[in-house]
Motif scaffolding. Structure first.
Motif, PDB file in Angstrom:
ATOM      1  N   ASP A  27      18.737 -72.151 -39.558  1.00 31.70           N
ATOM      2  CA  ASP A  27      18.508 -73.402 -38.996  1.00 31.70           C
ATOM      3  C   ASP A  27      19.769 -74.212 -39.733  1.00 31.70           C
ATOM      4  OD1 ASP A  27      16.029 -72.823 -38.126  1.00 31.70           O
ATOM      5  OD2 ASP A  27      14.853 -73.251 -39.980  1.00 31.70           O
ATOM      6  N   SER A  28      20.106 -74.027 -40.949  1.00 32.02           N
ATOM      7  CA  SER A  28      20.990 -74.955 -41.469  1.00 32.02           C
ATOM      8  C   SER A  28      22.665 -74.897 -40.706  1.00 32.02           C
ATOM      9  CB  SER A  28      21.349 -74.536 -42.707  1.00 32.02           C
ATOM     10  OG  SER A  28      21.665 -73.384 -43.091  1.00 32.02           O
ATOM     11  N   ARG A  29      22.564 -73.730 -39.768  1.00 32.50           N
ATOM     12  CA  ARG A  29      24.056 -73.496 -39.293  1.00 32.50           C
ATOM     13  C   ARG A  29      23.738 -74.029 -37.520  1.00 32.50           C
ATOM     14  NH1 ARG A  29      27.636 -73.105 -42.350  1.00 32.50           N
ATOM     15  NH2 ARG A  29      28.893 -71.903 -40.882  1.00 32.50           N
ATOM     16  N   GLY A  30      22.517 -74.648 -37.408  1.00 36.06           N
ATOM     17  CA  GLY A  30      22.463 -75.085 -36.058  1.00 36.06           C
ATOM     18  C   GLY A  30      21.911 -74.164 -35.210  1.00 36.06           C
ATOM     19  N   LEU A  31      21.310 -73.029 -35.533  1.00 43.37           N
ATOM     20  CA  LEU A  31      20.926 -72.052 -34.686  1.00 43.37           C
ATOM     21  C   LEU A  31      19.247 -72.018 -34.743  1.00 43.37           C
ATOM     22  CD1 LEU A  31      23.135 -68.961 -35.738  1.00 43.37           C
ATOM     23  CD2 LEU A  31      23.242 -70.299 -33.578  1.00 43.37           C
ATOM     24  N   ASP A  32      18.766 -71.904 -33.538  1.00 45.58           N
ATOM     25  CA  ASP A  32      17.419 -71.689 -33.550  1.00 45.58           C
ATOM     26  C   ASP A  32      16.973 -70.296 -33.517  1.00 45.58           C
ATOM     27  OD1 ASP A  32      16.846 -74.399 -33.088  1.00 45.58           O
ATOM     28  OD2 ASP A  32      17.209 -74.321 -30.900  1.00 45.58           O
ATOM     29  N   TRP A  33      15.785 -70.060 -34.205  1.00 37.03           N
ATOM     30  CA  TRP A  33      15.634 -68.529 -34.426  1.00 37.03           C
ATOM     31  C   TRP A  33      13.860 -68.378 -33.986  1.00 37.03           C
ATOM     32  CZ3 TRP A  33      11.874 -66.267 -37.731  1.00 37.03           C
ATOM     33  CH2 TRP A  33      11.469 -67.077 -38.722  1.00 37.03           C
ATOM     34  N   TYR A  34      13.497 -67.371 -33.501  1.00 32.60           N
ATOM     35  CA  TYR A  34      12.138 -66.946 -33.243  1.00 32.60           C
ATOM     36  C   TYR A  34      12.008 -65.471 -33.295  1.00 32.60           C
ATOM     37  CZ  TYR A  34      14.386 -66.209 -28.889  1.00 32.60           C
ATOM     38  OH  TYR A  34      15.305 -65.762 -27.707  1.00 32.60           O
ATOM     39  N   ALA A  35      10.740 -64.885 -33.257  1.00 34.69           N
ATOM     40  CA  ALA A  35      10.353 -63.429 -33.516  1.00 34.69           C
ATOM     41  C   ALA A  35       9.253 -63.159 -32.386  1.00 34.69           C
ATOM     42  CB  ALA A  35       9.892 -63.240 -34.779  1.00 34.69           C
ATOM     43  N   SER A  36       9.182 -61.963 -32.331  1.00 33.84           N
ATOM     44  CA  SER A  36       8.060 -61.411 -31.685  1.00 33.84           C
ATOM     45  C   SER A  36       6.764 -60.734 -32.249  1.00 33.84           C
ATOM     46  CB  SER A  36       8.553 -59.989 -30.817  1.00 33.84           C
ATOM     47  OG  SER A  36       9.650 -60.168 -30.013  1.00 33.84           O
ATOM     48  N   PRO A  37       5.850 -61.654 -32.182  1.00 33.89           N
ATOM     49  CA  PRO A  37       4.487 -61.428 -32.907  1.00 33.89           C
ATOM     50  C   PRO A  37       4.031 -60.214 -32.085  1.00 33.89           C
ATOM     51  CG  PRO A  37       4.267 -63.279 -31.717  1.00 33.89           C
ATOM     52  CD  PRO A  37       5.682 -63.065 -31.415  1.00 33.89           C
ATOM     53  N   TRP A  38       3.403 -59.079 -32.983  1.00 39.63           N
ATOM     54  CA  TRP A  38       2.760 -58.063 -32.373  1.00 39.63           C
ATOM     55  C   TRP A  38       1.184 -58.035 -32.536  1.00 39.63           C
ATOM     56  CZ3 TRP A  38       4.903 -53.336 -30.236  1.00 39.63           C
ATOM     57  CH2 TRP A  38       6.066 -53.563 -30.145  1.00 39.63           C
ATOM     58  N   ASP A  39       0.698 -59.266 -33.194  1.00 40.67           N
ATOM     59  CA  ASP A  39      -0.832 -59.250 -33.077  1.00 40.67           C
ATOM     60  C   ASP A  39      -0.918 -60.760 -33.526  1.00 40.67           C
ATOM     61  OD1 ASP A  39      -0.340 -59.799 -36.016  1.00 40.67           O
ATOM     62  OD2 ASP A  39      -0.824 -57.617 -36.394  1.00 40.67           O
ATOM     63  N   GLU A  40      -2.312 -61.276 -33.556  1.00 38.61           N
ATOM     64  CA  GLU A  40      -2.668 -62.565 -33.407  1.00 38.61           C
ATOM     65  C   GLU A  40      -2.362 -63.268 -35.083  1.00 38.61           C
ATOM     66  OE1 GLU A  40      -6.632 -63.552 -31.413  1.00 38.61           O
ATOM     67  OE2 GLU A  40      -6.075 -61.460 -30.537  1.00 38.61           O
ATOM     68  N   PRO A  41      -2.784 -62.567 -35.946  1.00 38.56           N
ATOM     69  CA  PRO A  41      -2.262 -63.028 -37.215  1.00 38.56           C
ATOM     70  C   PRO A  41      -0.776 -63.274 -37.528  1.00 38.56           C
ATOM     71  CG  PRO A  41      -3.874 -61.315 -37.689  1.00 38.56           C
ATOM     72  CD  PRO A  41      -3.480 -61.265 -36.250  1.00 38.56           C
ATOM     73  N   ALA A  42       0.119 -62.581 -36.617  1.00 39.81           N
ATOM     74  CA  ALA A  42       1.618 -62.717 -36.715  1.00 39.81           C
ATOM     75  C   ALA A  42       1.846 -63.950 -36.123  1.00 39.81           C
ATOM     76  CB  ALA A  42       2.249 -61.434 -36.118  1.00 39.81           C
ATOM     77  N   VAL A  43       1.183 -64.538 -34.920  1.00 35.58           N
ATOM     78  CA  VAL A  43       1.520 -65.751 -34.494  1.00 35.58           C
ATOM     79  C   VAL A  43       1.239 -66.879 -35.780  1.00 35.58           C
ATOM     80  CG1 VAL A  43       0.660 -67.411 -32.707  1.00 35.58           C
ATOM     81  CG2 VAL A  43       0.623 -64.817 -32.299  1.00 35.58           C
ATOM     82  N   ASP A  44       0.303 -66.609 -36.047  1.00 39.85           N
ATOM     83  CA  ASP A  44       0.047 -67.644 -37.157  1.00 39.85           C
ATOM     84  C   ASP A  44       1.085 -67.688 -38.382  1.00 39.85           C
ATOM     85  OD1 ASP A  44      -2.404 -68.377 -35.991  1.00 39.85           O
ATOM     86  OD2 ASP A  44      -3.629 -67.094 -37.129  1.00 39.85           O
ATOM     87  N   PHE A  45       1.453 -66.615 -38.777  1.00 35.53           N
ATOM     88  CA  PHE A  45       2.473 -66.315 -39.624  1.00 35.53           C
ATOM     89  C   PHE A  45       3.650 -67.162 -39.291  1.00 35.53           C
ATOM     90  CE2 PHE A  45       6.345 -64.176 -41.138  1.00 35.53           C
ATOM     91  CZ  PHE A  45       6.082 -64.145 -42.380  1.00 35.53           C
ATOM     92  N   LEU A  46       4.236 -66.775 -37.980  1.00 35.28           N
ATOM     93  CA  LEU A  46       5.369 -67.385 -37.548  1.00 35.28           C
ATOM     94  C   LEU A  46       5.049 -69.072 -37.122  1.00 35.28           C
ATOM     95  CD1 LEU A  46       6.384 -64.634 -35.005  1.00 35.28           C
ATOM     96  CD2 LEU A  46       7.734 -65.443 -37.044  1.00 35.28           C
ATOM     97  N   GLU A  47       4.034 -69.469 -36.798  1.00 36.64           N
ATOM     98  CA  GLU A  47       3.676 -70.866 -36.641  1.00 36.64           C
ATOM     99  C   GLU A  47       3.856 -71.593 -37.884  1.00 36.64           C
ATOM    100  OE1 GLU A  47       2.517 -73.016 -33.828  1.00 36.64           O
ATOM    101  OE2 GLU A  47       3.976 -71.676 -33.231  1.00 36.64           O
TER     102      GLU A  47
END
Length: 217
Positions: A27-47
């Protein structure tokens, strides 16, 4: 979670929260990042980490519960389509909707042989779903990824490694840093060269035109 590299030596295949916090340095380098959640709790983790988008891995195309949870976030979704039938992709799109959806043509063979690339799926997916289509590549080299861009892919996903000879199934199908830089350079050249499809006489043609054309029409 992990698997064994050598007997008794676990090799982690997931990051913990502290490691994800290090990724957030992007983020501090101006780059957006994201990931591939493999289950619903992982979605909440990334959110909770406030990612800008979510990626659906090819293995998760049929996990409709996961897809519903992803749609609930309201974030852009990147859907990879490897190892999926067109009917399975149809169902995934029904759940995700087409607002803020980017689809990646992919074949989940590591490394990918040219005869399985099937790049004509790029225009097929664009016509069928009406969303931006990209390409997720697992081939050695750059040629197929560059061809995908020439065929209209609006995004390219490639794995990166420090050494393609390292242990693990992904490394041989990955790019080393110099390969990634070459890919980015060549994609930008192709993007410029694609033009707009409108025929015109360009300024650089005027001098040859005045010298070589014998009959005006």
């Amino acid at each position: 979670m992990g698997h064994d590299d050598l007997p008794g030596v676990p090799v982690p295949v997931e990051f913990d929260r502290d490691q994800y916090a290090e990724i957030a340095y992007a983020d501090s380098r101006g780059l957006d990042w994201y990931a591939s959640p493999w289950d619903e709790p992982a979605v909440d983790f990334l959110e909770d980490l406030d990612v800008v988008a979510h990626k659906v891995a090819s293995a998760s195309v049929t996990d409709l519960g996961l897809l519903r949870r992803l749609r609930e976030t309201g974030k852009p979704i990147i859907l990879s389509t490897g190892m999926s039938t067109i009917e399975q992709i149809d169902r995934a799109v029904e759940v995700l909707g087409t607002d803020d959806l980017v689809m990646l043509h992919a074949t989940s063979t590591y490394p990918l042989p040219a005869e399985e690339a099937n790049l004509l799926m790029i225009p097929t997916l664009k016509e069928r779903y009406g969303v931006p289509i990209g390409y997720s590549g697992h081939e050695p080299g750059l040629q197929i990824s560059l061809a995908a861009v020439a065929m209209g892919a609006v995004a390219v996903e490639r794995h990166i490694t420090l050494d393609r000879a390292m242990w693990g199934s992904d490394h041989a199908a990955s790019l080393e840093p110099h390969g990634l830089m070459s890919l980015v350079r060549d994609i930008r050249i192709i993007g410029t060269a694609r033009g707009d499809g409108v025929k015109r006489v360009f300024p650089g043609e005027l001098a040859p035109l005045s010298k070589l054309r014998r009959v005006d029409g």
